[in-house]
Design a protein around this motif. Structure first.
Motif, mmCIF file in Angstrom:
data_model
loop_
_atom_site.group_PDB
_atom_site.id
_atom_site.type_symbol
_atom_site.label_atom_id
_atom_site.label_comp_id
_atom_site.label_asym_id
_atom_site.label_seq_id
_atom_site.Cartn_x
_atom_site.Cartn_y
_atom_site.Cartn_z
ATOM 1 N N ASP A 234 -7.872 5.990 3.358
ATOM 2 C CA ASP A 234 -7.159 5.645 2.313
ATOM 3 C C ASP A 234 -7.993 6.308 1.002
ATOM 4 O O ASP A 234 -7.732 5.939 -0.210
ATOM 5 N N SER B 150 -10.836 -4.525 9.435
ATOM 6 C CA SER B 150 -9.746 -3.931 8.807
ATOM 7 C C SER B 150 -8.733 -3.935 9.977
ATOM 8 O O SER B 150 -8.943 -3.460 11.199
ATOM 9 N N THR B 151 -7.601 -4.334 9.821
ATOM 10 C CA THR B 151 -6.459 -4.665 10.862
ATOM 11 C C THR B 151 -6.069 -3.147 11.260
ATOM 12 O O THR B 151 -5.436 -2.933 12.406
ATOM 13 N N PHE B 152 -6.068 -2.155 10.421
ATOM 14 C CA PHE B 152 -5.940 -0.696 10.608
ATOM 15 C C PHE B 152 -6.779 -0.403 11.623
ATOM 16 O O PHE B 152 -6.390 0.485 12.851
ATOM 17 N N HIS C 66 0.822 -1.222 -0.016
ATOM 18 C CA HIS C 66 -0.270 0.043 0.052
ATOM 19 C C HIS C 66 0.962 1.305 -0.031
ATOM 20 O O HIS C 66 0.406 2.597 0.126
#
Ligand SMILES: Nc1nc2c(ncn2[C@@H]2O[C@H](COP(=O)(O)OP(=O)(O)O)[C@@H](O)[C@H]2O)c(=O)[nH]1
Ligand SMILES: [Mg+2]
Length: 429
Positions: free
Chosen positions: A329, A387-389, A95
Motif C-alpha cells: 500500500d 499485519s493481518t493482511f 483503507h
C-alpha cells in the motif's frame, strides 16, 4: 373487489408455496438454503469496530461462522438450530477509497458464497432484506442488540476468567446499524465481555428472540483458534472465482506460475482438502510490504524502502531467483524507489496494476485480494510483522501446503537483518 383480493390471496399462497419448495436443508451439512424470514429462523448479526480493516474482519467472521456452525449442529433444542448468520456488507472501510455514494458490497464480491455456505448457515444482508420484504415490511426491529465492550479491569487481575455481564455503556450508544436507516431496535444493552464465542451460546439459547445483533463483534475471541474446525472454516473462505482467475492469469503471464508446475492444485471442494506440505510455488519471491499507518504506528518493525530493498535482494540471491512480486500500500514514489534499487541490481520487480474495469467492479478490496492470491503461490514469502493482511496470506499458504520455512518470514525494521520471527500459525493436526 372480492375477485381482486382472491387473486392476491392466491398469489400469496403461490409465493409461499414456491418459497417452501425453494427451501431445503442438506442433511449432511445441516445447511439450509432460501429460508424465509417468516419461518422459524433466528438471525444473528454482528458488526466490527469501524476503523478495523478488511483482514481483521475476515478473522472476526470466522469467530461467528464457527459459532453459528456449532449452534446449528449442537444446540439442545431444535428451535435453536435454525440459525442464519447475516453477513455485514463491506461498507466504508477505512483503507478503501470510496465513491461519493456509500457502497454496500456483498460478500460474494470477494468470496465464494456457496463455499462459505457449505460450512456455516450464512446469508447476505440483501437476502435478509428480501426475506423481510416478503412479510410486507421493509423495517427491521432487532429484538436484542448487544454492544460488546471490554471489562475496564480486564488486564488488572492477570487471570483469564471468562465472564460477561450487562453493564453501563462505556461509549455513547450509536443507533445507526450498518449505515442502514431501516434497522433499529428498542432493546439495546451493553455487554461487558471477556472470553470466547461459546460463552454467547447461553445468551442465545435462553432467549426466544428472533434477531440478535452483536456490535463490536471483535471483542469476542475464537473458541476454536487453530483447531480442526478453525481450518475447516478457513478453507471454506475460498475467494470469488473472478478474482482467482485474474490472479491466475497474472501468474501465468508474468511469473511463469501455474498450479500444475507449482504443485499447488487443490481439490474442487475444500471438504476434500487434507493438510499437506507438498507445494513448490512459482519461481518468484513475493513480499507484502505494509506502509501507510504502519510507518507511523510501528516504526521499529517497519523498514525504510531502501532497507526493505536490501532484504529482498539478499533473499533473491539466497533463493537464486530474480523475480519479486510486491504487494504493497506504499505511495507511488516509494514504489519507484524500491523498483529502481532492485532493477539497477538486475532484478525484476512486479506489481499488480488493475485495469479500470476490475477497480470499478471489485474496488480496493478486490485488488488487495488479487495481490494476496499472487503472494500465496510464490516459492517464498516475506510479510510485514503483525499485519493481518500478511497473516491471511500465511494461512492461505498453509492451506495450499507450503513448507513452513517458506511462509513465516518478515521484514525487519530499523537497519537490522535479524529480528523476532513472526508467530507460526501452522496447520498441525
Ligand atoms: N492492494 C493492497 N492493499 C493493501 C496492501 N496492504 C494493505 N492494504 C490496504 O490496507 C488495508 C490494511 O488493513 P487490514 O486489512 O486491517 O490489514 P493490517 O492493517 O495490515 O493488519 C487492506 O485491507 C488494504 O485495503 C497491499 O499490499 N496491497
Ligand atoms: Mg488494520
Amino acid at each position: 373487489m372480492l375477485i381482486f383480493s382472491k387473486i392476491i390471496l392466491l398469489l400469496l399462497f403461490f409465493t409461499t408455496s414456491t418459497l417452501q419448495i425453494e427451501e431445503y436443508c442438506e442433511i449432511d451439512d445441516m445447511v439450509c438454503k432460501g429460508a424465509s424470514f417468516k419461518q422459524n429462523y433466528r438471525y444473528l448479526f454482528y458488526d466490527v469496530n469501524p476503523p478495523e480493516g478488511f483482514n481483521l474482519r475476515r478473522d472476526v467472521y470466522m469467530r461467528y461462522a464457527i459459532w453459528a456452525h456449532k449452534l446449528m449442529l449442537n444446540s439442545r433444542l431444535e428451535y435453536h438450530k435454525y440459525v442464519k448468520l447475516v453477513l455485514p456488507p463491506w461498507s466504508r472501510l477505512y483503507h478503501w477509497r470510496y465513491s461519493e455514494k456509500p457502497e454496500f458490497k456483498p460478500w460474494s464480491y470477494y468470496f465464494d458464497l456457496e463455499s462459505l455456505q457449505k460450512f456455516a448457515p450464512v446469508i447476505e444482508m440483501y437476502q435478509f432484506f428480501d426475506d423481510v420484504k416478503k412479510t410486507g415490511s421493509n423495517k427491521v426491529l432487532i429484538d436484542e442488540v448487544y454492544i460488546l465492550q471490554h471489562y475496564e479491569d480486564m488486564f488488572q487481575s492477570g487471570k483469564f476468567i471468562e465472564k460477561m455481564s450487562i453493564e453501563k455503556c462505556n461509549e455513547p450508544v450509536d443507533p445507526n446499524y450498518f449505515y442502514y436507516k431501516n434497522i433499529t431496535s428498542n432493546n439495546v444493552k451493553c455487554l461487558s465481555f471477556h472470553g470466547f464465542t461459546d460463552q454467547l451460546t447461553n445468551l442465545f439459547e435462553t432467549s426466544s428472540s428472533k434477531t440478535f445483533l452483536f456490535i463490536h463483534g471483535e471483542v469476542v475471541l475464537h473458541s476454536n483458534f487453530g483447531d480442526k474446525l478453525y481450518w475447516k472454516c478457513r478453507r471454506s473462505m475460498r475467494f470469488n472465482k473472478h478474482l482467482i482467475n485474474i490472479a491466475n492469469e497474472f501468474r501465468n503471464k508474468n511469473l511463469n506460475s501455474t498450479d500444475v508446475s507449482d504443485k499447488t492444485e487443490l481439490p474442487e471442494d475444500w471438504k476434500e482438502e487434507k493438510p499437506r506440505r507438498t507445494a513448490l510455488g512459482g519461481p518468484y519471491l513475493s513480499v507484502h510490504l505494509r506502509r501507510g499507518d504502519f510507518v507511523r504506528a510501528r516504526p521499529k518493525d517497519t523498514p525504510t524502502i531502501s532497507h526493505a530493498a536490501k532484504q529482498i535482494k539478499n533473499r533473491l540471491i539466497d533463493l537464486s531467483i530474480n523475480k519479486v512480486f510486491v504487494a504493497t500500500d506504499a505511495k507511488i514514489n516509494e514504489i519507484n524507489e524500491l523498483k529502481s534499487i532492485l532493477e539497477s541490481d538486475g532484478f525484476q520487480v512486479l506489481l499488480y496494476e488493475p485495469n479500470k474495469n476490475v477497480l470499478q467492479k471489485f474496488g480496493d478490496g478486490g485488488v488487495a485480494i488479487i495481490e494476496q492470491i499472487i503472494c500465496s503461490y510464490s516459492r517464498y514469502f516475506i510479510g510485514t510483522y503483525e499485519s493481518t493482511f500478511s497473516f491471511r496470506i500465511q494461512e492461505e499458504r498453509e492451506i495450499i501446503g507450503f513448507p513452513v520455512e517458506s511462509t513465516f518470514n518478515r521484514f525487519c525494521g530499523g537497519d537490522s537483518f535479524e529480528c523476532e520471527p513472526p508467530s507460526k500459525w501452522k496447520i498441525v493436526y
